[in-house]
Design an enzyme around this catalytic site. Structure first.
Site, mmCIF file in Angstrom:
data_model
loop_
_atom_site.group_PDB
_atom_site.id
_atom_site.type_symbol
_atom_site.label_atom_id
_atom_site.label_comp_id
_atom_site.label_asym_id
_atom_site.label_seq_id
_atom_site.Cartn_x
_atom_site.Cartn_y
_atom_site.Cartn_z
ATOM 1 N N LYS A 52 58.967 36.501 33.482
ATOM 2 C CA LYS A 52 58.493 37.785 34.001
ATOM 3 C C LYS A 52 59.657 38.772 34.114
ATOM 4 O O LYS A 52 59.524 39.960 33.780
ATOM 5 C CB LYS A 52 57.789 37.578 35.362
ATOM 6 C CG LYS A 52 56.448 36.869 35.190
ATOM 7 C CD LYS A 52 55.802 36.380 36.481
ATOM 8 C CE LYS A 52 54.544 35.575 36.124
ATOM 9 N NZ LYS A 52 53.841 35.005 37.292
ATOM 10 N N GLN A 96 55.003 34.397 43.461
ATOM 11 C CA GLN A 96 54.682 33.318 42.522
ATOM 12 C C GLN A 96 53.996 32.161 43.258
ATOM 13 O O GLN A 96 54.450 31.718 44.303
ATOM 14 C CB GLN A 96 55.983 32.843 41.840
ATOM 15 C CG GLN A 96 55.774 31.835 40.730
ATOM 16 C CD GLN A 96 54.991 32.386 39.531
ATOM 17 O OE1 GLN A 96 55.068 33.572 39.208
ATOM 18 N NE2 GLN A 96 54.238 31.528 38.874
ATOM 19 N N ASP A 119 49.123 41.303 40.528
ATOM 20 C CA ASP A 119 48.408 40.085 40.105
ATOM 21 C C ASP A 119 46.894 40.277 40.232
ATOM 22 O O ASP A 119 46.122 39.460 39.728
ATOM 23 C CB ASP A 119 48.783 38.911 41.028
ATOM 24 C CG ASP A 119 49.858 38.001 40.439
ATOM 25 O OD1 ASP A 119 49.847 37.797 39.219
ATOM 26 O OD2 ASP A 119 50.686 37.490 41.230
HETATM 27 N N1 GUN Z 1 51.057 30.800 39.289
HETATM 28 C C1 GUN Z 1 50.365 30.466 38.160
HETATM 29 N N2 GUN Z 1 49.843 31.571 37.582
HETATM 30 C C2 GUN Z 1 50.203 32.612 38.358
HETATM 31 C C3 GUN Z 1 49.953 34.012 38.270
HETATM 32 O O1 GUN Z 1 49.286 34.528 37.364
HETATM 33 N N3 GUN Z 1 50.509 34.760 39.259
HETATM 34 C C4 GUN Z 1 51.237 34.223 40.272
HETATM 35 N N4 GUN Z 1 51.712 35.045 41.213
HETATM 36 N N5 GUN Z 1 51.462 32.934 40.387
HETATM 37 C C5 GUN Z 1 50.954 32.137 39.423
#
Ligand code: GUN
Length: 287
Positions: A52, A96, A119
Site C-alpha cells: 500500500k 490494517q 476502506d
Molecule cells: N486485511 C485484509 N484485507 C484488508 C483490507 O482490505 N483492508 C484492511 N484495512 N485490512 C485488511
C-alpha cells in the site's frame, strides 16, 4: 482453456489514472495523504502494508505509517484514530486488519471518520454501498468488478455466484453485482449443493479463504472466475480459493493468484484516497 486476467496490468492502468489526477492536485498545492496503521507483526499484514505504501509512492501520494506494538491497548489505538481524524494533513485512514485479540475491531472501524474511511468499512459507508450511491468503493469488490469489466462480459442478467459472506468481500461484492443488474446468489459454509449452485454461475467469485476449494467440476463452461483467496500452502507458496489447474480448463476467463485480485484492491484504495483528498479540499461533495 481460459484467458488469464492480468490484474497487475489492469491495476497499473488504474494507478496511472490516479497519478495523473494527483499531479493536477499537486499544481493546486494539494498532496493526498494516507495514514496506514499496523498493529503487531503479522507477516502477511506487513506485506500488504508495504504494498500500500509503494502504491502511494507510485501515484505521488504521501503515506504515513503508524506501526504499533502487538500489545497496544484498544484505548491507545482509539486515541491514535481520533488524532488522525482531527489531523487536517491526513486525508485517508487505513487500519490494517486483523487486529490483536485485545482490540475490538468493530469499535476501531466505527471510530474512523466516515469522510476518511478509505476502506469503506464504516457502517455509514457500508450503508451507502447498499443503497447504491456511494463515495468510497469497497476496495476488493470494486477491484473484482474492474476485472470482470476487462473481460467484456456484461454482468446484466447473468447468474452471479459469490462464495463467501464476509463484510469485507462477500456482502459488498454481492451488492456491486446486483447494482450491475446481475442475478446474485451468496453461498456460505451452510449452503447445500454448493457445487451445483456454482455450476450455474456465469460469473463466479470465490472469497472463502480455503485453498483450492473451488474445483474445475464446479465451474460452468466459459464462466468468468474471480479468485479473491490468498492462502499460504505448507510449501510456502501462495494459492487462491480456486484450483487454478482444473478451473482454467473450464472457465472462459480466470484470475491468477498472485497477480489477480490483490493488486486491484490496492489500486481501488488509491482511488479512494484521491476521493478523500478531493472531498476534504472542497473539490468534491460527499453523497
Ligand atoms: N486485511 C485484509 N484485507 C484488508 C483490507 O482490505 N483492508 C484492511 N484495512 N485490512 C485488511
Amino acid at each position: 482453456m481460459a484467458v488469464i486476467i492480468d490484474g497487475k496490468q489492469i491495476s497499473a492502468s488504474v494507478k496511472d489514472e490516479v497519478r495523473k489526477e494527483v499531479e493536477q492536485l499537486n499544481q493546486q498545492g494539494i498532496c493526498p495523504c494516507l495514514a496506514v496503521v499496523i498493529v503487531g507483526d503479522d507477516p502477511a499484514s506487513r506485506v500488504y502494508v508495504n504494498n500500500k505504501k509503494k502504491a502511494c509512492a507510485y501515484t505521488g501520494m504521501e503515506s504515513r505509517e503508524y506501526a504499533l506494538s502487538g500489545e497496544t491497548s484498544e484505548e491507545e489505538l482509539l486515541k491514535l484514530v481520533e488524532e488522525l481524524n482531527r489531523d487536517n494533513s491526513v486525508n485517508g485512514i487505513l487500519v490494517q486488519l486483523p487486529l490483536p485479540k485485545q482490540i475490538d475491531e468493530t469499535k476501531i472501524l466505527h471510530a474512523i471518520s466516515p469522510a476518511k474511511d478509505v476502506d469503506a468499512f464504516h457502517p455509514v459507508n457500508v450503508g451507502k454501498i447498499m443503497v447504491g450511491d456511494y463515495d468510497f468503493l469497497p476496495c476488493t469488490p470494486a477491484g473484482c468488478m474492474e476485472l470482470i469489466r476487462s473481460t467484456g462480459v456484461s454482468v446484466e442478467g447473468k447468474s452471479c455466484v459469490v462464495v463467501g459472506r464476509s463484510n469485507i468481500v462477500g456482502k459488498p461484492m454481492a451488492m456491486l453485482l446486483l447494482h450491475a443488474n446481475g442475478t446474485v446468489t451468496i453461498c456460505h459454509s451452510k449452503t447445500r449443493n454448493l457445487a451445483e449452485i456454482c455450476r450455474q454461475a456465469d460469473i463466479l467469485i470465490a472469497a472463502v479463504g480455503k485453498a483450492k476449494m473451488i474445483t474445475g467440476d464446479m465451474i460452468k463452461e466459459g464462466a468468468v472466475v474471480i479468485d479473491v483467496g490468498m492462502n499460504r500452502l505448507p510449501n510456502g507458496k501462495l494459492c487462491g480459493d480456486v484450483d487454478f489447474e482444473s478451473a482454467k480448463e473450464k472457465a472462459g476467463f480466470i484470475t491468477p493468484v498472485p497477480g489477480g485480485v490483490g493488486p486491484m484492491t490496492i489500486a481501488t484504495l488509491m482511488k479512494n484516497t484521491l476521493t478523500a483528498a478531493k472531498v476534504q479540499h472542497g473539490l468534491k461533495e460527499l453523497k
